[in-house]
Write a protein that holds these residues in place. Sequence first.
Motif, PDB file in Angstrom:
ATOM      1  N   GLN A  25       0.847  -1.190   0.000  1.00 32.27           N
ATOM      2  CA  GLN A  25       0.000   0.000   0.000  1.00 32.27           C
ATOM      3  C   GLN A  25       0.882   1.239   0.000  1.00 32.27           C
ATOM      4  O   GLN A  25       1.832   1.334   0.764  1.00 32.27           O
ATOM      5  CB  GLN A  25      -0.888  -0.009   1.241  1.00 32.27           C
ATOM      6  N   TYR A  26       0.571   2.194  -0.876  1.00 28.74           N
ATOM      7  CA  TYR A  26       1.317   3.448  -0.961  1.00 28.74           C
ATOM      8  C   TYR A  26       0.369   4.621  -0.740  1.00 28.74           C
ATOM      9  O   TYR A  26      -0.782   4.595  -1.176  1.00 28.74           O
ATOM     10  CB  TYR A  26       1.971   3.614  -2.334  1.00 28.74           C
ATOM     11  N   ILE A  51      13.107   6.557  -5.469  1.00 34.67           N
ATOM     12  CA  ILE A  51      13.486   5.595  -4.445  1.00 34.67           C
ATOM     13  C   ILE A  51      12.662   5.904  -3.200  1.00 34.67           C
ATOM     14  O   ILE A  51      12.662   7.047  -2.719  1.00 34.67           O
ATOM     15  CB  ILE A  51      14.990   5.683  -4.125  1.00 34.67           C
ATOM     16  N   GLY A  52      11.953   4.913  -2.672  1.00 28.92           N
ATOM     17  CA  GLY A  52      11.067   5.184  -1.555  1.00 28.92           C
ATOM     18  C   GLY A  52      11.082   4.111  -0.488  1.00 28.92           C
ATOM     19  O   GLY A  52      11.488   2.963  -0.724  1.00 28.92           O
ATOM     20  N   HIS A  53      10.638   4.497   0.696  1.00 34.38           N
ATOM     21  CA  HIS A  53      10.522   3.558   1.818  1.00 34.38           C
ATOM     22  C   HIS A  53       9.266   3.895   2.606  1.00 34.38           C
ATOM     23  O   HIS A  53       8.968   5.073   2.860  1.00 34.38           O
ATOM     24  CB  HIS A  53      11.738   3.639   2.734  1.00 34.38           C
ATOM     25  N   ALA A 298       5.008  11.544   3.500  1.00 29.65           N
ATOM     26  CA  ALA A 298       3.607  11.357   3.866  1.00 29.65           C
ATOM     27  C   ALA A 298       3.521  10.710   5.245  1.00 29.65           C
ATOM     28  O   ALA A 298       4.316   9.830   5.588  1.00 29.65           O
ATOM     29  CB  ALA A 298       2.893  10.490   2.844  1.00 29.65           C
ATOM     30  N   TYR A 299       2.533  11.174   6.015  1.00 29.28           N
ATOM     31  CA  TYR A 299       2.241  10.586   7.321  1.00 29.28           C
ATOM     32  C   TYR A 299       0.775  10.169   7.334  1.00 29.28           C
ATOM     33  O   TYR A 299      -0.121  10.972   7.029  1.00 29.28           O
ATOM     34  CB  TYR A 299       2.498  11.578   8.448  1.00 29.28           C
ATOM     35  N   ASP A 300       0.523   8.908   7.652  1.00 34.04           N
ATOM     36  CA  ASP A 300      -0.836   8.372   7.722  1.00 34.04           C
ATOM     37  C   ASP A 300      -1.259   8.221   9.178  1.00 34.04           C
ATOM     38  O   ASP A 300      -0.530   7.630   9.983  1.00 34.04           O
ATOM     39  CB  ASP A 300      -0.916   6.995   7.061  1.00 34.04           C
ATOM     40  N   GLU A 315       6.100   7.514   5.160  1.00 36.41           N
ATOM     41  CA  GLU A 315       6.550   7.182   3.813  1.00 36.41           C
ATOM     42  C   GLU A 315       7.375   8.335   3.262  1.00 36.41           C
ATOM     43  O   GLU A 315       6.948   9.493   3.319  1.00 36.41           O
ATOM     44  CB  GLU A 315       5.339   6.922   2.913  1.00 36.41           C
ATOM     45  N   ILE A 316       8.561   8.038   2.739  1.00 38.23           N
ATOM     46  CA  ILE A 316       9.429   9.063   2.170  1.00 38.23           C
ATOM     47  C   ILE A 316       9.904   8.597   0.799  1.00 38.23           C
ATOM     48  O   ILE A 316      10.193   7.410   0.600  1.00 38.23           O
ATOM     49  CB  ILE A 316      10.620   9.373   3.093  1.00 38.23           C
ATOM     50  N   VAL A 317       9.956   9.536  -0.148  1.00 40.77           N
ATOM     51  CA  VAL A 317      10.353   9.218  -1.519  1.00 40.77           C
ATOM     52  C   VAL A 317      11.332  10.273  -2.014  1.00 40.77           C
ATOM     53  O   VAL A 317      11.077  11.479  -1.894  1.00 40.77           O
ATOM     54  CB  VAL A 317       9.133   9.160  -2.468  1.00 40.77           C
ATOM     55  N   LEU A 318      12.446   9.818  -2.570  1.00 34.40           N
ATOM     56  CA  LEU A 318      13.415  10.690  -3.228  1.00 34.40           C
ATOM     57  C   LEU A 318      13.226  10.564  -4.728  1.00 34.40           C
ATOM     58  O   LEU A 318      13.170   9.450  -5.266  1.00 34.40           O
ATOM     59  CB  LEU A 318      14.844  10.297  -2.850  1.00 34.40           C
TER      60      LEU A 318
END
Length: 335
Positions: A25-26, A51-53, A298-300, A315-318
Amino acid sequence: MNSRKLIFSLLLVIPLYGRAQQKPQYTQYIFNNYLLNPALSGMENYTDLKIGHRQQWQGIKGAPTTTFISANMVLGDKYLWKNALSLPENGDPPMGRLYTQNYTASPAHHGIGLIGMNDKTGPLSFLDLALTYAYHLKLNNALNLSLGTAVGISRASINVNELNLENPSDPALSNAGKAQLNPDLSVGLWLYGARFFAGASVQQLLQREIGFSSVSNGGKEVAHFFVTTGYKLFIDDEISAVPSVMIKKVGNIPISYDANLKVSFRDRFWVGGSYRKQDSFAALAGVNFSNVFNITYAYDYATSRLRSYTSGSHEIVLGFQLDNRYRVRSTQRMW
């Protein structure tokens, strides 16, 4: 509890896996719909690398963690085009009203890409690799339609070292340490212009069986269906807003609905919000540091019963826009 009962309890996650969401889930898919739809391969005239985590349900032991890398590009230099995607020479805000007025659809072209993803929940891990391809049709001077597919392989495994078993040599565990490899197939389409986008895609079309026990049938992959659309509105010459919605159907679980809103200032930075029905609210923010590098977060906040056990999801994405010869600052046209 003896080891056979314990392994059966563990393997309950496989049938449950077969009836519930299996793909990660993103929250930030609105900035990288390519993760869900291969038809976006090569939509831009630069190489789009991300690139994301994601750490889901912080505070819950064994909660899902997902790391991904994605990259897609136009196939062939002759398909590169210079149009309203370029930054105005007079310093006007990029991707503003003037951009939409002068927008021209890209010529017909091909796009390719690669997605790698590692998703882990407790002892259960999935490693997915996929190659993507899309063909972009020019419908008229301001509208494109792309059709895409992703072909790959999925590796499922259980880390037996994370299992506390009374009898590790139990016959029920005979296949637990063996990773499973299955082919994977996804398809999608994407309709886009200067201010409008709409898309539909299906992941896991092959629906292969998954099981780790010699005495259990395990579960089965299920198809994931996604439908999304959005439209860009201008608040003034420097501020724009993009509301969008996503509808998702997975297996026998109820249909999921997302409502999203992104507000951007001169395409330098943006904030946004997202609501997933009976699941979570999310806050999003991002910065374009240059026409090469951007970062989003993003913060859920969970609204389901899990809210009593988790402090939320992160969630963080570069993002990197490589070979960006026309100095486009806003990723994926309007997002």
